[in-house]
Enzyme design. Sequence first.
Site, PDB file in Angstrom:
ATOM      1  N   HIS A   4      16.846  -9.556  11.728  1.00  0.00           N
ATOM      2  CA  HIS A   4      17.352 -10.158  10.484  1.00  0.00           C
ATOM      3  C   HIS A   4      17.119  -9.148   9.371  1.00  0.00           C
ATOM      4  O   HIS A   4      15.953  -8.782   9.132  1.00  0.00           O
ATOM      5  CB  HIS A   4      16.611 -11.457  10.176  1.00  0.00           C
ATOM      6  N   GLU A  51      13.488 -21.055  21.198  1.00  0.00           N
ATOM      7  CA  GLU A  51      12.344 -20.348  20.579  1.00  0.00           C
ATOM      8  C   GLU A  51      11.246 -21.409  20.434  1.00  0.00           C
ATOM      9  O   GLU A  51      10.293 -21.442  21.196  1.00  0.00           O
ATOM     10  CB  GLU A  51      12.752 -19.757  19.223  1.00  0.00           C
ATOM     11  N   ASP A  53      12.995  -8.913  15.447  1.00  0.00           N
ATOM     12  CA  ASP A  53      13.229 -10.158  14.699  1.00  0.00           C
ATOM     13  C   ASP A  53      13.071  -9.952  13.184  1.00  0.00           C
ATOM     14  O   ASP A  53      14.066  -9.741  12.490  1.00  0.00           O
ATOM     15  CB  ASP A  53      12.308 -11.271  15.212  1.00  0.00           C
TER      16      ASP A  53
END
Length: 348
Positions: A15, A196, A274
């Site tokens: 991200h 997740e 991430d």
Amino acid sequence: MIDVRALPKAELHLHIEGTFEPELIFEIAERNRVAVPYPNVDALRAAYDFSNLQSFLNVYYAGMNVLREERDYYDLTAAYLRRAVTEGIRHAEIFFDPQAHVKRGVPFDTIVGGIRSALESGERELGISSHLIMCFLRDFSEESAMQTLDVALRNRDRIVAVGLDSSETGNPPAKFARVFERARSEGFRTVAHAGEEGPPEYIVEALDVLNVSRIDHGIRCMEDAALVERLRDERVPLTVCPLSNLRLRVVPSIEEHPLHAMLEAGLVATVNSDDPAYFGGYVSENYARVASALHLSVSDLTMLAQNSFEASFLDPQKRRQFTDEIEVFRAATLQDARLRRANPQAVP
Ligand code: HPA
Ligand code: ZN
């Protein structure tokens, strides 16, 4: 020993807002005369002690609040790319969360304009190939996602795929069935965060209802043997993020992370960072930590890197070019290991 930094790799779960380092947050906040709810960099870093996904998301959305101008999005992306070069990243498929910016009054074109021009400079000056993936926030409404898709269609050529992120529990993939169907009919590739914190059923739903070609995280698939078999047989890639899982307490320790078991089950698992500014490590640190804690072999590590290109949205020719590079790296690493065993004194 393998030099995981030098291993050629693709990063597929990143991200861009999660690469926002505290120093840059304060620099941009000052430039834009926006207050940060922490007195300094150290106090902000001290807040990075998360108990679950939501506790992280609260800090993540607060951090990105200082982004206002095209130049801010450019600086954020350029900083990641400079770092990516040192991590052995040849290709990055980068998520961004437009709704988190548009709701604060930042125009869509400002966000995409800044990110895209940094990606173009990165390709030209650093040789990093990249794609952009627009994520919908799953805790926002279907209507908001559909409006975001409408705006994205005006930037069709600059976005390769759409994804789904933010608070997973209670926001199942099926909520966005129509949005994903429309995105696919417009030619976007599709991915989704699933499994997740959410249950394995969310992974099944992402595959059956959203028809995604890749699952982000997905580690809870290991609770469902039939699902593991399906993911293996259909070669559905999973973009695993070990340090994220540790810091968000999805796993109790890296030693207990299921990545090795996933590889042994024949899954197309990849390693990614991430939100590296928040989780204490960029992609090579993720490789290094699993290599040591899970006793991964040279073959396991090169397999993870091969998987990262197989799972990417690159065209087959480019993919081949990168996977050939991994083979050269693997041969050199094994040769070096043989030399060391044969003559430990002669090799530095
Ligand atoms: N999960 C869900 N949403 C996110 C994440 C994540 O790991 N990182 C940034 N947005
Ligand atoms: Zn993520």
